[in-house]
Write a protein that holds these residues in place. Sequence first.
Motif, PDB file in Angstrom:
ATOM      1  N   TYR A 398      26.046  14.022  26.090  1.00 14.94           N
ATOM      2  CA  TYR A 398      26.805  13.501  27.232  1.00 14.94           C
ATOM      3  C   TYR A 398      25.934  12.587  28.084  1.00 14.94           C
ATOM      4  CZ  TYR A 398      30.378  16.922  25.980  1.00 14.94           C
ATOM      5  OH  TYR A 398      31.340  17.642  25.312  1.00 14.94           O
ATOM      6  N   GLU A 409      29.372  22.582  27.076  1.00 19.03           N
ATOM      7  CA  GLU A 409      30.503  21.936  26.408  1.00 19.03           C
ATOM      8  C   GLU A 409      30.148  21.487  24.988  1.00 19.03           C
ATOM      9  OE1 GLU A 409      32.377  18.931  28.838  1.00 19.03           O
ATOM     10  OE2 GLU A 409      31.836  19.984  30.674  1.00 19.03           O
ATOM     11  N   ASP A 411      30.737  23.015  22.153  1.00 18.74           N
ATOM     12  CA  ASP A 411      31.863  23.212  21.237  1.00 18.74           C
ATOM     13  C   ASP A 411      32.908  22.120  21.404  1.00 18.74           C
ATOM     14  OD1 ASP A 411      30.662  25.441  20.183  1.00 18.74           O
ATOM     15  OD2 ASP A 411      31.764  26.860  21.439  1.00 18.74           O
ATOM     16  N   ALA A 412      33.106  21.667  22.645  1.00 17.52           N
ATOM     17  CA  ALA A 412      34.065  20.582  22.882  1.00 17.52           C
ATOM     18  C   ALA A 412      33.573  19.291  22.243  1.00 17.52           C
ATOM     19  CB  ALA A 412      34.270  20.389  24.383  1.00 17.52           C
ATOM     20  N   TRP A 413      32.290  19.061  22.309  1.00 14.21           N
ATOM     21  CA  TRP A 413      31.712  17.871  21.662  1.00 14.21           C
ATOM     22  C   TRP A 413      31.924  17.924  20.153  1.00 14.21           C
ATOM     23  CZ3 TRP A 413      27.703  17.303  18.096  1.00 14.21           C
ATOM     24  CH2 TRP A 413      27.269  15.983  17.886  1.00 14.21           C
ATOM     25  N   ARG A 415      34.343  19.474  18.581  1.00 13.78           N
ATOM     26  CA  ARG A 415      35.754  19.236  18.291  1.00 13.78           C
ATOM     27  C   ARG A 415      36.059  17.736  18.250  1.00 13.78           C
ATOM     28  NH1 ARG A 415      36.428  23.929  21.530  1.00 13.78           N
ATOM     29  NH2 ARG A 415      36.806  22.678  23.422  1.00 13.78           N
ATOM     30  N   THR A 416      35.432  16.997  19.121  1.00 13.29           N
ATOM     31  CA  THR A 416      35.617  15.540  19.102  1.00 13.29           C
ATOM     32  C   THR A 416      35.064  14.945  17.819  1.00 13.29           C
ATOM     33  OG1 THR A 416      35.467  15.479  21.504  1.00 13.29           O
ATOM     34  CG2 THR A 416      35.175  13.401  20.348  1.00 13.29           C
ATOM     35  N   ARG A 417      33.922  15.431  17.374  1.00 16.22           N
ATOM     36  CA  ARG A 417      33.355  14.945  16.111  1.00 16.22           C
ATOM     37  C   ARG A 417      34.269  15.314  14.933  1.00 16.22           C
ATOM     38  NH1 ARG A 417      31.009  13.883  19.843  1.00 16.22           N
ATOM     39  NH2 ARG A 417      32.344  12.087  19.605  1.00 16.22           N
ATOM     40  N   ARG A 418      34.932  16.456  15.040  1.00 21.52           N
ATOM     41  CA  ARG A 418      35.828  16.879  13.962  1.00 21.52           C
ATOM     42  C   ARG A 418      36.992  15.903  13.825  1.00 21.52           C
ATOM     43  NH1 ARG A 418      35.860  22.098  15.067  1.00 21.52           N
ATOM     44  NH2 ARG A 418      34.179  22.500  13.587  1.00 21.52           N
ATOM     45  N   GLN A 419      37.437  15.371  14.943  1.00 24.34           N
ATOM     46  CA  GLN A 419      38.485  14.347  14.886  1.00 24.34           C
ATOM     47  C   GLN A 419      37.935  13.044  14.303  1.00 24.34           C
ATOM     48  OE1 GLN A 419      39.827  14.048  18.919  1.00 24.34           O
ATOM     49  NE2 GLN A 419      40.594  16.162  19.007  1.00 24.34           N
ATOM     50  N   GLN A 420      36.703  12.728  14.664  1.00 24.12           N
ATOM     51  CA  GLN A 420      36.094  11.482  14.195  1.00 24.12           C
ATOM     52  C   GLN A 420      35.829  11.520  12.699  1.00 24.12           C
ATOM     53  OE1 GLN A 420      32.416  10.674  16.214  1.00 24.12           O
ATOM     54  NE2 GLN A 420      32.026   8.762  15.111  1.00 24.12           N
ATOM     55  N   THR A 438      23.781  13.864  18.039  1.00 25.98           N
ATOM     56  CA  THR A 438      24.360  12.510  18.041  1.00 25.98           C
ATOM     57  C   THR A 438      23.831  11.644  16.906  1.00 25.98           C
ATOM     58  OG1 THR A 438      22.657  11.738  19.590  1.00 25.98           O
ATOM     59  CG2 THR A 438      24.731  12.538  20.535  1.00 25.98           C
TER      60      THR A 438
END
Length: 519
Positions: A398, A409, A411-413, A415-420, A438
């Motif tokens: 971040y 956060e 785990d939230a990061w 989840r975003t990578r999982r979408q990417q 990253t």
Amino acid sequence: MGEHGKRIECDVLVVGGGINGAGIARDAAGRGLRVVLCEKDDLAQHTSSASSKLIHGGLRYLEQYHFGLVRKALAEREVLLKSAPHIIRPLRFLMPHAAGQRPAWMIRAGLFLYDHLAPRDFLPGSGMVALRDLPAGPALQRRFTRAFAYSDAWVDDARLVVLAALDARERGATILTRTRCARVRRGAQRWEADLEGPDGIVHVHARCLVNAAGPWAGSFLHATGAGPARPLRLVKGSHIVVPRLFDGDQAFLLQQPDGRIVFALPYEGAFTLVGTTDVDYDAQDVDRVAISPAETAYLCEAVNRCFERRVVPEDVVWSYAGVRPLIDDNHGSASSASRDYRFEHDTAGGAPLLSVFGGKVTTFRKLAEQAVDWIGPMLGRHVPAWTAHACLPGGDLYGKEPVARAVLEYDAWVRTRRQQFAWLPDGLLARYARSYGTRLAALLAHCRTRADLGQEIVAGLYEVEADYLVRQEWACSADDILWRRTKLGLHVAPGAAQRLDAWFDARRRKSMASHLTRA
């Protein structure tokens, strides 16, 4: 010095590629000093990959009145968590309590100190919990009904060393692995060293020499001609890995009848890591340290005193041991020897020499900062410290500044990578995220489908990752990848190392053929 070979002029030559050497190289390079680091084996091949994998204050050190060390380590726990939230994560500990152990009032007092010796921004404090309310409760023997809970952190120790070295290189340092400091000579203004590596001899002229050779620090100091070193106490710590003993993601601190404590830690999903022992190590060969049958039996007995499921030496799927170079402060037991670090500064004989003795993974950044605080002014470089406010490679989830958000956060990061990277299997993505943070984007820069990962060399290891580890992280062998850059060695079938070494050989042949073609 010989007539042939590459020559390098630098400000600082660091000998030793463990956590202290890599940390010092990183800090010095970040302050604008020209740095060369040499390591005779792989980065973190010895003591720095043989730890308990914890970033912690050292609760047991309070009993030995090492309050300064605990305070320093607790402060560093917060700094490191925020700087590398991918390879360092919070870990909740349970200390089961029963009659005959340390009295509850004593533990409460110790935990109160542990909570308040240093600022604690986001980790929960200590308290008492009922074991019946926890997923891991049934795994413990029925005599345990309650436990003390407190917070520390987990670290991938070998990757921590690699990331520190990677940061050093990206700030201008030269990192030479498989390169031995064969000869060194001191002059009035500089050191001259011959480094023997896979590509021949490198002649280095350095204005300052840093001895961060760990268990070899004493013998290397003697080789410099700078006289006898501060006495070191070599203490062997060993660990075993067994099939998972309990559910949940917490860890256990197990009190033993001899007054020692043993950790039982969740490890690689399917396993439990148990350690450590503390025994004096008198053997001459610190390159080949291994657990003894007596240590294995001790750790199995520690488990059997607390858990319902019994383990025997035959249950051990992997073990490792390392030698810690501790300051010899004349304490009777190996477990009570100080884990703090000390420096020896030597300027009387010519060019400056700094030797590092002791230390632990948790305090590596502070050690490096203090080392370069001395080195910089000695070389006329007055640049303030910087690492407390910088992320390690991949830790900038971040932003570039270390922030608690990156820890809280994470785990939230992911989840975003999982979408990417929706095409990537969840388990593989989770491992990549934990290992590379990253830098995941660089690892998968040219991948759009699973086929783009290339050949699956061994289970879970694709060619794109292996190639990245060779190009970016100094991996040269199967062990480098299976046991230090990753822990896939625990998960692959027999013969995997041979297949991976064959891949390395084919890659070298291809590279050599390409070089000859261009020539």
